[in-house]
Write a protein that holds these residues in place. Sequence first.
Motif, PDB file in Angstrom:
ATOM      1  N   UNK A 548      33.866  23.158  44.750  1.00 14.43           N
ATOM      2  CA  UNK A 548      32.820  23.262  43.729  1.00 14.43           C
ATOM      3  C   UNK A 548      31.493  22.713  44.241  1.00 14.43           C
ATOM      4  N   UNK A 549      31.531  21.562  44.879  1.00  9.73           N
ATOM      5  CA  UNK A 549      30.289  20.979  45.398  1.00  9.73           C
ATOM      6  C   UNK A 549      29.701  21.817  46.530  1.00  9.73           C
ATOM      7  N   UNK A 550      30.572  22.367  47.374  1.00  7.24           N
ATOM      8  CA  UNK A 550      30.065  23.235  48.457  1.00  7.24           C
ATOM      9  C   UNK A 550      29.460  24.512  47.892  1.00  7.24           C
ATOM     10  N   UNK A 551      30.040  25.041  46.826  1.00 17.79           N
ATOM     11  CA  UNK A 551      29.452  26.226  46.189  1.00 17.79           C
ATOM     12  C   UNK A 551      28.090  25.898  45.595  1.00 17.79           C
ATOM     13  N   UNK A 552      27.979  24.750  44.965  1.00 18.97           N
ATOM     14  CA  UNK A 552      26.698  24.359  44.365  1.00 18.97           C
ATOM     15  C   UNK A 552      25.620  24.174  45.425  1.00 18.97           C
ATOM     16  N   UNK A 553      26.002  23.613  46.563  1.00 24.05           N
ATOM     17  CA  UNK A 553      25.015  23.404  47.636  1.00 24.05           C
ATOM     18  C   UNK A 553      24.819  24.634  48.503  1.00 24.05           C
ATOM     19  N   UNK A 554      25.547  25.731  48.216  1.00 29.82           N
ATOM     20  CA  UNK A 554      25.433  27.007  48.943  1.00 29.82           C
ATOM     21  C   UNK A 554      25.768  26.862  50.422  1.00 29.82           C
ATOM     22  N   UNK A 555      26.670  25.937  50.732  1.00 34.17           N
ATOM     23  CA  UNK A 555      27.031  25.715  52.132  1.00 34.17           C
ATOM     24  C   UNK A 555      27.807  26.899  52.698  1.00 34.17           C
ATOM     25  N   UNK A 556      28.641  27.546  51.904  1.00 39.31           N
ATOM     26  CA  UNK A 556      29.451  28.661  52.407  1.00 39.31           C
ATOM     27  C   UNK A 556      28.577  29.834  52.821  1.00 39.31           C
ATOM     28  N   UNK A 557      27.638  30.187  51.957  1.00 40.35           N
ATOM     29  CA  UNK A 557      26.766  31.318  52.300  1.00 40.35           C
ATOM     30  C   UNK A 557      25.817  30.956  53.435  1.00 40.35           C
ATOM     31  N   UNK A 558      25.419  29.701  53.504  1.00 41.45           N
ATOM     32  CA  UNK A 558      24.511  29.285  54.567  1.00 41.45           C
ATOM     33  C   UNK A 558      25.165  29.424  55.937  1.00 41.45           C
ATOM     34  N   UNK A 559      26.445  29.100  56.020  1.00 38.33           N
ATOM     35  CA  UNK A 559      27.153  29.162  57.301  1.00 38.33           C
ATOM     36  C   UNK A 559      28.074  30.366  57.400  1.00 38.33           C
ATOM     37  N   UNK A 560      27.917  31.321  56.464  1.00 38.22           N
ATOM     38  CA  UNK A 560      28.643  32.591  56.498  1.00 38.22           C
ATOM     39  C   UNK A 560      30.157  32.370  56.541  1.00 38.22           C
ATOM     40  N   UNK A 561      30.619  31.526  55.646  1.00 40.55           N
ATOM     41  CA  UNK A 561      32.054  31.266  55.514  1.00 40.55           C
ATOM     42  C   UNK A 561      32.516  31.886  54.202  1.00 40.55           C
ATOM     43  N   UNK A 562      33.522  32.756  54.272  1.00 35.33           N
ATOM     44  CA  UNK A 562      34.013  33.440  53.080  1.00 35.33           C
ATOM     45  C   UNK A 562      34.937  32.511  52.286  1.00 35.33           C
ATOM     46  N   UNK A 563      34.649  32.374  51.017  1.00 37.71           N
ATOM     47  CA  UNK A 563      35.424  31.492  50.155  1.00 37.71           C
ATOM     48  C   UNK A 563      36.153  32.272  49.077  1.00 37.71           C
ATOM     49  N   UNK A 564      35.975  33.593  49.044  1.00 38.37           N
ATOM     50  CA  UNK A 564      36.560  34.417  47.971  1.00 38.37           C
ATOM     51  C   UNK A 564      38.077  34.269  47.901  1.00 38.37           C
ATOM     52  N   UNK A 565      38.741  34.374  49.043  1.00 44.02           N
ATOM     53  CA  UNK A 565      40.207  34.331  49.046  1.00 44.02           C
ATOM     54  C   UNK A 565      40.729  32.990  48.533  1.00 44.02           C
ATOM     55  N   UNK A 566      40.053  31.907  48.923  1.00 40.03           N
ATOM     56  CA  UNK A 566      40.513  30.587  48.475  1.00 40.03           C
ATOM     57  C   UNK A 566      40.407  30.469  46.960  1.00 40.03           C
ATOM     58  N   UNK A 567      39.271  30.908  46.422  1.00 49.00           N
ATOM     59  CA  UNK A 567      39.073  30.809  44.972  1.00 49.00           C
ATOM     60  C   UNK A 567      40.081  31.692  44.240  1.00 49.00           C
TER      61      UNK A 567
END
Length: 1200
Positions: A548-567
Motif C-alpha cells: 500500500x505504501x509503495x503504491x502511494x509513493x508510486x515506486x512500482x511505476x517509477x521502477x517499472x515493477x508490475x504489481x498487478x499479479x500480487x494484488x
Amino acid sequence: MSDSTGLQFVSPYAFEAMQKVDVVRLAALSDPELRLLLPCLVRMALCAPADQSQAWAQDKKLILRLLSGVEAVNSIVALLSVDFHALEQDARKEQQLRHKAGGSNAESILVSQLQHGLTLEFEHSDPLRRLRLALSELLAIMNKVVDSNGEFFLKSSELFESPVYLEEVADVLCILQAELPSLLPIVDVAEALLHVRNGDWFLCLLVANVPDSFNEVCRGLIKNGELQDEESQGGRRRTEALRQLCQMNPSEALNIRAMVVEECHLPGLGVALTLDYKLDTADEAVSPLVAYISGLLLGTHSKVRTWFSMFIRNGQQRKRESSSVLWQMRRQLLLELVAILPRSRSARQPDEAGSMDEEPGPGYSGLREEHVVKASALLRLYCALMGIAGLRPTDEEAEQLLQLMTSRPPATPAGVRFVSLSFCKLLAFPMLVSTPEQEQLMVMWLSWMIKEEEYFESAAGVAASFGEMLLLVAMYFHSNQLSSIIELVCSTLGMKIVIKPSSLSKMKTIFTQEIFTEQVVTAHAVRVAVTNNLSSTIQGFLPIHCIYQLLRSRAFTKHKVSIKDWIYRQLCETTTPLHTQLLPLIDAYVNSILTPASKTNPEATNQPITEQEILCVFQSTTGHGEGGRGQRQRHSLTPQLLILYYILSYEESLLASTKQLALMQKKPKSYSAALMDHIPIKYLVTQAQKLQQELGGLHSALLRLLATNYPHLCLVEDWVCEEEVTGTLPLLRRLMLTSNTCRYTPGQLHDAFQMLPSSGPRLMRVLEQLTLLSPGDLIPYAEALTTSMCLLLEPAVPRRVLQTLNKLWVGLNTVMPRRLWVMTVNALQPPAKLLRRQTYTQNDLMVDPLVVLRCDHRVYRCPPLIDIILHMLNGYLLASKAFLHCHLKETADFERQNQTVSSLGLAGQPDSPEVTREELKNALLAAQDSAAVQILLEVCMPSSEEQQQLQPGSPAEGLLRGAGGRRGPEEAEPEGGLLSDLREVQCLICCSLHQMFIADPNIAKLVHFQGYPQALLPLTVAGIPSIHICLDFIPELLAQPQLEKQIFAIQLLSYLCTQYALPKSLSVARLAIGVMGTLLTVLTRTKRFSFFMPTLPCLVAFCQAFPPLYDDVAALLVQVGQVCASDVATKARDIDPLIARLQYLKEKPQDVLLPGGGSSKLSLPQRTAEELGRADPDVQLCYRVEATFMDIISSSLRGL
C-alpha cells in the motif's frame, strides 16, 4: 530509619501466630520474641473473653502457663490495674487546656512538676505515673502533628530514645492504646510515632499487639503520605516504617502496594515492596518488578502514569545514592537484563555481509528460547521508562540494552515479536547507538533481519513477520514520511512516546543508502508472499501494508515493477472479517492505473486486472446467472466483493479522469459490458448487506458506487420488496419447508406451464411450493418462469397463478435483476407470426428502454404482468441515463482534445460541440421519458372492444368518467362496479407516472405541453396525485400560440380546479378566463368556433370550484353570445330573443328554476344533433353559451 537498626522487630512467624492466636506457635517463640508480644498476651489472659468455648479455655490455660515464667508480666499486670477512666478524663482536660493555651507548653494535668528528667521520672514512677508520663508525651506529639499542617518534624523525646526503657515504654504505649482507643486512635498514634526516633520499632510492636489493625494502619499512613516519598525525610521515614510493617506481615505486601497505587502516594514504597518480595517464579517468567512498573507506565490510568513518571524524573535529579529506591530499582533491572543476555555475546561476530552460519558455534549462543518473553517485556519496560518517564540511561545500561536488542532469538512467534520490538526501540531511541562500533553492530543486525525474515516467517508459522515492518519503514524513509514511522513505532511498542523527527536522520541515512535503496524495496516487495486467508484477525504489519505504501509513493511505476499479479493474488486470498487495509489498497491501485507517476512519462502506470482473471473469480457464480449457488465456489464471497469494488471504483475513476487522460492522449480501456453481465452485482450486494459487521465499510462503499454507475439496481421499490421477501414472515414460511418436502424441478415447472389451462391446479401447487424457497434457491427456475410468461396471456388463466408468478418474479429480482429483465423482455415479445422475434441484450435495452413497451398487447390488460413491465421500464430508463452519461463522458473529452490538436494555429474555432452533445443527450433522455409516458397513457385508453362496453347501461361505463369525480346524483355507480383489468392497469400506470413526475417535474411539463387525449384528463387528474404541479406551468401553456395547447390547458385546468380548490387554482382560473376574453376579440370566426366549443363547458367547473368567479364567467358568456349574435345578425337571422335570455340569466339566475326543482321558466328548445350540425357555427356557439349558462346555474343552485 537507621536509628532502630539494632532493635529486634517482630518476626513474620510471631505475627502470624498472633493473627491466628496459635498458642502452639506462640509457645515455640524464643523469650526475646515473646517479650515483644506480652501486652496483648497479658490482656488476653486477664480480660474476660467473648469466646466461652471449651477450646478457648484450654488455650487460655496454655497462655497462662506460657506467661508464668516471664518476669515482665508482673509490670504489665500492674499497668492494667490502673483506673483508666480517671486517666482518660485527666487526659481530655489536658487536651482542652492545651487547646486554650494555643498549643504552648502550659502546665500539665497528667504530669505535675518533674523533679528529674523524663527518663529518671519514668524509672522511679509507679505504674499510674508511668502511664501518665507516656500519655502526656504522646498527646503532645499528636497535637504537634495536627498543628504542623503537613510539615515534617522530628521531635526529640528522651522517653522514646532511651535504649534501656524501650521495652517498658512499648508496654505502656500498647496498654494505653488498647484501654483508651477513643482517646488514642491507632492511626493517629501511628502517625505520631513517625516523628520520634525508633518510631518504626514502636509502630511494629503496637500493630503486632493489635494484629487486626494492620490494614487500617497501613492505609492511614499511605493516605497521609507524600506524593513523592523520596523527596523528604518524612517520606523516607514513612516508607521505611511501612516496609518494616510489610516485613512483619509479608502476605499483605501486595495489598499494601495496591493501596499505594490507588492513592498515588509513596511511589518509592511500591517499588521497595516489589524489590523486597521476589516471588518464587520459573526462570522464563517475567519478574514482579518488570510487571509492576510496566503496569504503572503502560496502564490506562493517566494519573498513575504521571505520578510514577514524576518519581523517575525527580529521582534522577538527585545524586546517585545506593540507598535510593530508584537506583536500587535500576540496578535490579540491569541485573535481570544481564542475566538473560547471550553468554558469549561478542565471542563471534558476523562477517562483512552480516551472515551467520546455520548452527551457532561454541563461541556464540543466541537468546535462549525461555528468555525471549522476559527480554520482550524488559525492552517494552525500558521504552516506557525512557519515552514516558524520561529515564536517561547510563552508559552501562545503554550498552547492555544494545547488546540485548541486537541479539538473535529463536524462530518462534515470541522471537518475531522480540525482533519487532528491538527494531522499533532502535528507531525510537537512536541515541543508544553512539559509537562507530555500535553503529556497525546495528547494521549487521539489520542485515541479518533481512536475510532471516523468510525463515522466521515459515519456521514460526506467523503471517505477520518483521520483514514487512522493515520494508514499510524503508518506504517511509524514502518518501520522507517520518510521522508515519513514528506512528508505526508507537503502535508496535504499544505506547505513545514523543519521538523527534530530527532524531531519525541517522537511521534514514543508513536505511536509504546502505540497506534499502528504493529499487531494492520495490523488487523485494513483489517477491513477498501474499498473506493466506487475510482478515482483520491477523495482527501486526503485513505485506499489504508495504504494498500500500509503495503504491502511494508510486515506486512500482517509477521502477517499472508490475504489481498487478500480487494484488490479484492477495484479493483472492481474503476472508472475513475484512482487513481494514484492503479498501485503501484497491483505491491506491486504481489511482496508479489511471494516473501516471509523472507528467513527463504518461506510460508510467500499473496494469489493470484482466477480464479473464476477473471471470475466474466469478466462474462458479456465473453458472446460474446472477448469484448461482449450484456448485462449489472456487473463491469465497469476500474476494468476489473486493473484485466488484475494484471494477466499480475503476470505472468511476476512469470517468472522473477523462479530461486529464485526454490531455495526455491516453485512453485506458474500460471493462466490457459482456464482463459486467457475468458478474452477479445485486446478489453480491445483498450478501454484503447481511455481513455488514464483518465487511466493515465495504457495503456502504458498494452502494455509493452502484448509485452512480448502476442506479437501476438501487431502486427504492426494490429495497422495499427485499424487506417483504427476506423479512420475518417469509423466513417463518421457509421454516415450514422440511427436508423431505417434495421438490419440483425446473423441467416439471416447464411442463406444468405447457399444459395450461388444464394444468391450472397442478401449476398452482408448484408455484406455491416455490414461494417457500429463498430468492437464491429460485435462480434455477428463472428461465422456466420467464419463458412461460407468454402462456399466461391466454384466456381462462387463473388470476392466482398470475399473482403468484408476480411474487416469484419479485423474489428473483432481488438477486438477479439484470439478467431477469432481459429474459422477461425477450419472453414477452409479440407473437412471431406478426413480428419476427429478436433476442435483445442488456446493452440493447439500455440504449433503447422503450423496447420494454414493445411487448405483446395482451400484457397491457394483465395487471400482474404490467406491474413487472412498469418496474423494468423504470429501471431501464435510469440505466439509459447512466449509460448515456458515461458514454458522453468517455468520448467528449477525447474528441474535444483531438479537435483542439487539429485546430492549433486556427483562430476563431467554435467551442460548441460539447455543449451541443450535452443538449442532445438531454433532449434524447427527455424524448425517451415523454415517449414512455405517452405510450402508457395510450395504454389507459379503452380499446375498440372495451369502447363498445362503455355504452350506457354497461358495467364498464364510467371507467374514465368515474375517475374525474364529475358524476351527478342521477349518474349512479354502474351496477357492475369499476373493478376490471382495465381499471387496475390504469391504477398501476397512474402510480408509475406519479413517481416519474415526482422524480423529475420537467417530464410532467413536457408531456402536458405535448398534450394527450382529453378523454384521459379525468383519469390523470384523479389518479396522479403529483399532477397538481401543472398549476405552475399552465400560464405558460396558455401563452402558447397554438390553439390546441390553449384548449388543452383550459380543459386540464378545469379538472385541476375541481380536484384541488386552492388559492393558486383560483388565480390561474381567473387568468384563463381573462385569456378567453382576450382571444374572443382576436380570433377569426372559424378559430373562435374551434376554441370556444370545447372550452365553454370548462367554465362550469370553474364556477363550481370557485363561486366568486360567477360574475366574470357570466360576463364572458354574455360577451361571447353578443359577438356570435352580431355575426348572425349580419346574415339577417333574428336572434335577439337569445340575447335577452342571456341578459336575464346573468341578472336573475335565481329565478330560472321553478320552486321545488322544476323545469326552467326559460326552457330551451329541444334540438337534435343533426339540426345542430346543419346550423351555422355561430348559432351552435350561441346555443353552447346558453347551455353553459344553464349548467352553471343548475350546479350552483344544486349546491345550495
